[in-house]
Design an enzyme around this catalytic site. Structure first.
Site, PDB file in Angstrom:
ATOM      1  N   HIS A 133      38.367  -6.766  38.460  1.00  0.00           N
ATOM      2  CA  HIS A 133      38.630  -7.601  37.271  1.00  0.00           C
ATOM      3  C   HIS A 133      37.588  -8.699  37.038  1.00  0.00           C
ATOM      4  O   HIS A 133      37.546  -9.251  35.930  1.00  0.00           O
ATOM      5  CB  HIS A 133      40.005  -8.266  37.369  1.00  0.00           C
ATOM      6  CG  HIS A 133      41.150  -7.306  37.426  1.00  0.00           C
ATOM      7  ND1 HIS A 133      41.368  -6.341  36.472  1.00  0.00           N
ATOM      8  CD2 HIS A 133      42.147  -7.151  38.341  1.00  0.00           C
ATOM      9  CE1 HIS A 133      42.451  -5.640  36.793  1.00  0.00           C
ATOM     10  NE2 HIS A 133      42.940  -6.107  37.927  1.00  0.00           N
ATOM     11  N   ASP A 177      46.229 -17.089  39.076  1.00  0.00           N
ATOM     12  CA  ASP A 177      45.967 -15.802  39.740  1.00  0.00           C
ATOM     13  C   ASP A 177      44.802 -15.902  40.725  1.00  0.00           C
ATOM     14  O   ASP A 177      44.747 -15.159  41.705  1.00  0.00           O
ATOM     15  CB  ASP A 177      45.596 -14.729  38.696  1.00  0.00           C
ATOM     16  CG  ASP A 177      46.814 -14.121  38.026  1.00  0.00           C
ATOM     17  OD1 ASP A 177      47.939 -14.394  38.469  1.00  0.00           O
ATOM     18  OD2 ASP A 177      46.625 -13.362  37.051  1.00  0.00           O
ATOM     19  N   ASP A 211      43.528   2.292  40.941  1.00  0.00           N
ATOM     20  CA  ASP A 211      44.396   1.107  41.004  1.00  0.00           C
ATOM     21  C   ASP A 211      45.368   1.189  39.814  1.00  0.00           C
ATOM     22  O   ASP A 211      45.001   1.699  38.754  1.00  0.00           O
ATOM     23  CB  ASP A 211      43.479  -0.118  40.875  1.00  0.00           C
ATOM     24  CG  ASP A 211      44.133  -1.453  41.142  1.00  0.00           C
ATOM     25  OD1 ASP A 211      43.779  -2.085  42.140  1.00  0.00           O
ATOM     26  OD2 ASP A 211      44.974  -1.871  40.311  1.00  0.00           O
ATOM     27  N   HIS A 220      46.193  -1.057  37.905  1.00  0.00           N
ATOM     28  CA  HIS A 220      45.701  -1.907  36.809  1.00  0.00           C
ATOM     29  C   HIS A 220      44.407  -1.332  36.220  1.00  0.00           C
ATOM     30  O   HIS A 220      43.668  -0.622  36.904  1.00  0.00           O
ATOM     31  CB  HIS A 220      45.437  -3.328  37.327  1.00  0.00           C
ATOM     32  CG  HIS A 220      46.661  -3.999  37.881  1.00  0.00           C
ATOM     33  ND1 HIS A 220      46.995  -3.955  39.220  1.00  0.00           N
ATOM     34  CD2 HIS A 220      47.641  -4.706  37.255  1.00  0.00           C
ATOM     35  CE1 HIS A 220      48.120  -4.627  39.406  1.00  0.00           C
ATOM     36  NE2 HIS A 220      48.547  -5.085  38.243  1.00  0.00           N
ATOM     37  N   GLY A 275      42.461 -11.861  37.768  1.00  0.00           N
ATOM     38  CA  GLY A 275      43.290 -10.931  38.544  1.00  0.00           C
ATOM     39  C   GLY A 275      42.932 -10.870  40.019  1.00  0.00           C
ATOM     40  O   GLY A 275      42.718  -9.769  40.552  1.00  0.00           O
ATOM     41  N   ASP A 334      47.983  -0.196  44.901  1.00  0.00           N
ATOM     42  CA  ASP A 334      49.163  -0.662  44.156  1.00  0.00           C
ATOM     43  C   ASP A 334      49.696   0.421  43.222  1.00  0.00           C
ATOM     44  O   ASP A 334      50.684   0.205  42.505  1.00  0.00           O
ATOM     45  CB  ASP A 334      48.851  -1.965  43.394  1.00  0.00           C
ATOM     46  CG  ASP A 334      47.567  -1.885  42.577  1.00  0.00           C
ATOM     47  OD1 ASP A 334      46.986  -0.785  42.466  1.00  0.00           O
ATOM     48  OD2 ASP A 334      47.144  -2.932  42.050  1.00  0.00           O
ATOM     49  N   TYR A 346      49.946  -4.368  47.385  1.00  0.00           N
ATOM     50  CA  TYR A 346      50.670  -5.600  47.708  1.00  0.00           C
ATOM     51  C   TYR A 346      51.835  -5.388  48.657  1.00  0.00           C
ATOM     52  O   TYR A 346      52.498  -6.352  49.009  1.00  0.00           O
ATOM     53  CB  TYR A 346      51.079  -6.295  46.396  1.00  0.00           C
ATOM     54  CG  TYR A 346      49.834  -6.496  45.560  1.00  0.00           C
ATOM     55  CD1 TYR A 346      48.903  -7.468  45.910  1.00  0.00           C
ATOM     56  CD2 TYR A 346      49.489  -5.616  44.520  1.00  0.00           C
ATOM     57  CE1 TYR A 346      47.696  -7.603  45.226  1.00  0.00           C
ATOM     58  CE2 TYR A 346      48.293  -5.740  43.832  1.00  0.00           C
ATOM     59  CZ  TYR A 346      47.397  -6.740  44.197  1.00  0.00           C
ATOM     60  OH  TYR A 346      46.199  -6.850  43.542  1.00  0.00           O
TER      61      TYR A 346
HETATM   62  F1  V1D Z   1      53.080 -12.652  41.312  1.00  0.00           F
HETATM   63  C1  V1D Z   1      52.155 -13.580  41.459  1.00  0.00           C
HETATM   64  C2  V1D Z   1      52.367 -14.621  42.344  1.00  0.00           C
HETATM   65  C3  V1D Z   1      51.402 -15.587  42.494  1.00  0.00           C
HETATM   66  C4  V1D Z   1      50.235 -15.498  41.782  1.00  0.00           C
HETATM   67  C5  V1D Z   1      50.033 -14.431  40.915  1.00  0.00           C
HETATM   68  C6  V1D Z   1      50.994 -13.457  40.749  1.00  0.00           C
HETATM   69  C7  V1D Z   1      50.765 -12.342  39.832  1.00  0.00           C
HETATM   70  C8  V1D Z   1      51.452 -11.167  39.722  1.00  0.00           C
HETATM   71  N1  V1D Z   1      50.876 -10.434  38.718  1.00  0.00           N
HETATM   72  N2  V1D Z   1      49.788 -12.300  38.932  1.00  0.00           N
HETATM   73  C9  V1D Z   1      49.848 -11.155  38.299  1.00  0.00           C
HETATM   74  C10 V1D Z   1      48.884 -10.727  37.253  1.00  0.00           C
HETATM   75  N3  V1D Z   1      48.633 -11.779  36.324  1.00  0.00           N
HETATM   76  C11 V1D Z   1      49.241 -11.913  35.139  1.00  0.00           C
HETATM   77  C12 V1D Z   1      48.763 -13.061  34.327  1.00  0.00           C
HETATM   78  C13 V1D Z   1      49.288 -14.389  34.682  1.00  0.00           C
HETATM   79  N4  V1D Z   1      49.892 -14.529  33.354  1.00  0.00           N
HETATM   80  C14 V1D Z   1      49.622 -15.646  32.604  1.00  0.00           C
HETATM   81  C15 V1D Z   1      49.358 -13.226  32.998  1.00  0.00           C
HETATM   82  O1  V1D Z   1      50.098 -11.118  34.801  1.00  0.00           O
HETATM   83  C16 V1D Z   1      47.547 -10.307  37.841  1.00  0.00           C
HETATM   84  C17 V1D Z   1      47.594  -9.011  38.552  1.00  0.00           C
HETATM   85  C18 V1D Z   1      46.253  -8.745  39.223  1.00  0.00           C
HETATM   86  C19 V1D Z   1      46.142  -7.357  39.789  1.00  0.00           C
HETATM   87  C20 V1D Z   1      44.886  -7.225  40.600  1.00  0.00           C
HETATM   88  C21 V1D Z   1      44.536  -5.826  41.031  1.00  0.00           C
HETATM   89  O2  V1D Z   1      45.600  -5.226  41.713  1.00  0.00           O
HETATM   90  O3  V1D Z   1      44.229  -4.998  39.945  1.00  0.00           O
HETATM   91  C22 V1D Z   1      43.340  -5.893  41.961  1.00  0.00           C
HETATM   92  N5  V1D Z   1      42.545  -4.894  42.131  1.00  0.00           N
HETATM   93  O4  V1D Z   1      41.559  -5.247  42.993  1.00  0.00           O
HETATM   94  C23 V1D Z   1      41.779  -6.471  43.392  1.00  0.00           C
HETATM   95  C24 V1D Z   1      42.895  -6.907  42.742  1.00  0.00           C
HETATM   96 CA    CA Z   2      43.028   1.769  37.387  1.00  0.00          CA
END
Ligand code: V1D
Ligand code: CA
Length: 423
Positions: A136, A94, A171, A173, A144, A260, A299
């Site tokens: 995060h 991430d 957000d 999340h 994140g 998001d 996104y």
């Molecule tokens: F879809 C992806 C493609 C490439 C790299 C990462 C992702 C992705 C999508 N969703 N990563 C996630 C989330 N991570 C997981 C973990 C990975 N697994 C092992 C569990 O689900 C992270 C989502 C982060 C969201 C960030 C935010 O929107 O809250 C943010 N707010 O401020 C800045 C960012």
């Molecule tokens: Ca929130």
């Protein structure tokens, strides 16, 4: 409430940072938002400031020095040699290592800290940093898509002047990094509205999580299911925020405006419209307190850009004069097929939030708030300013430059140290 002095932090380099192929976080969206802000002529009402990059001494106000050293040292070229540290600090997946990653953190964190200072000095009523809101990041851990927690750093700066700071996170999340940083503090109330359940990231933010020790009651979590629409969201946001304003009586507000939570987001699961999202801003703005507004997730780049441009208009109180037809701009083709500021965003998910469940959540939170009294912080010594007044005068802190139609001539600000003791 009439016009407000609004300072807007923008670095023209921000859109060039790139997390890597296939990664959903695209700093380019901030450049797109800025392009719309400019083309709607909002720059005429804004003080546009180019942030001064945060230094190590600024970042260690919250983060561990080892972690900051690591972020500064690691590059795509040497990350294999640093694989043990990579694991230790959760940097990978991430949170990939990309070119000039540390400079990226310095810019967005510098902007949020500078924005907080601008509010502290009373040079702005509202300060905006769409590149920030990285909720995060932890003391010694990336998470994140966030490396440095600019929100915590900005709140620490606000606490030098303000007895109580309210943090609101829209957000999709959970705002876990900010909640954790102030979990035991009664001077910062954190409130997050978020999707909870089905292993949705980060997995924290249950209704029962409300702070610890002296901070018990000062964390509020609003866990929601897929498909939250404007009406369901407002039915919680307004009464909960009204009660919090009455009970907590903050002196400053920080709003993390992750986009998001809009319908059709690539990672999000809510169905908010752009005006619905923007009403959270209008609602908080109406209290007339110093207000720091930050970005966050988001996104679907074209929706993020129109949302934050629209919200810049809301914060200025001029959104009704922004035509729904987008003005000609360098990225016009991106905004098709509708080319509108606030198009109807098709709900991607059915609303799984039952009326009775939402009523129950609201009731439980309001009951808890009824038992909360404003903490009796009548006196605390003011921590030293991060900047000396001489330095402020020399650098022209907040002496805004009208960045006519673009990026070129925003102004630099400076900053220095301080402390994290919120007690
Ligand atoms: F879809 C992806 C493609 C490439 C790299 C990462 C992702 C992705 C999508 N969703 N990563 C996630 C989330 N991570 C997981 C973990 C990975 N697994 C092992 C569990 O689900 C992270 C989502 C982060 C969201 C960030 C935010 O929107 O809250 C943010 N707010 O401020 C800045 C960012
Ligand atoms: Ca929130």
């Amino acid at each position: 409430m009439g016009g407000r002095k609004v300072t807007y932090y923008y670095d023209p380099d921000i859109g060039d940072f790139y997390y890597g192929q296939g990664h959903p976080m695209k700093p380019h969206r901030v450049r797109l938002a800025h392009c719309l802000v400019t083309r709607y002529d909002l720059w005429r009402h804004l003080d546009i400031v180019r942030p001064r990059p945060a230094r190590k001494c600024d970042l260690v106000e919250f983060h561990s020095p080892d972690y900051v050293d690591f972020l500064r040292a690691v590059t795509p070229g040497n990350q294999e040699e640093l694989s043990a540290a990579l694991k230790q600090f959760s940097v990978a997946g991430d949170c990939p290592i990309f070119d000039r990653m540390y400079q990226y953190c310095q810019i967005y964190a510098g902007a949020s800290i500078g924005a907080a200072m601008q509010l502290n000095y009373g040079r702005a009523d509202i300060a905006i940093n769409w590149a920030g809101g990285m909720h995060h990041a932890k003391k010694a851990e990336a998470s994140g898509f966030c490396y440095i927690n600019d929100i915590v750093l900005a709140i620490l700066e606000l606490l030098k002047v303000h007895s109580r700071v309210l943090y609101v996170d829209i957000d999709v999340h959970h705002g876990d990094g900010v909640e954790e940083a102030f979990l035991t503090s009664d001077r910062v109330m954190t409130v997050s509205f978020h999707k909870y359940g089905d292993n949705f990231f980060p997995g924290t933010g249950d209704l029962g999580d409300c702070g610890l020790a002296g901070g018990r009651g000062y964390a509020v979590n609003v866990p929601l299911r897929n498909g939250m629409d404007d009406a369901s969201y407002e039915g919680l946001f307004r009464p909960i925020m009204t009660a919090i304003m009455e009970r907590f009586q903050p002196e400053a507000i920080v709003l993390q405006s992750g986009a998001d939570s809009l319908a059709g987001d690539k990672l999000g699961v809510f169905n908010l419209s752009i005006p619905g999202h923007g009403r959270c801003h209008a609602f908080l703005r109406a209290f007339g307190l110093p207000l720091l507004v930050l970005g966050g997730g988001g996104y679907k780049v074209k929706n993020v850009a129109r949302c934050w441009a629209y919200e810049t208009g809301v914060l200025l109180g001029v959104e009704s004069s922004m035509s729904d037809m987008l003005p000609p701009n360098d990225y016009y083709e991106v905004f098709g097929p509708d080319y509108r500021l606030a198009p109807t965003l098709a709900p991607a998910k059915p609303n799984q939030n039952k009326r009775e469940t939402l009523d129950k959540i609201r009731h439980i939170i309001l009951e808890r708030l009824r038992n909360l009294h404003p903490p009796g912080v009548s006196f605390h010594e003011r921590a030293p300013d991060a900047l000396s007044w001489e330095f402020v005068a020399e650098t022209g802190l907040g002496m805004a430059t009208k960045a006519r139609g673009g990026d070129a001539d925003a102004d630099a600000v400076g900053r220095g140290g301080g402390g994290m003791d919120t007690a």
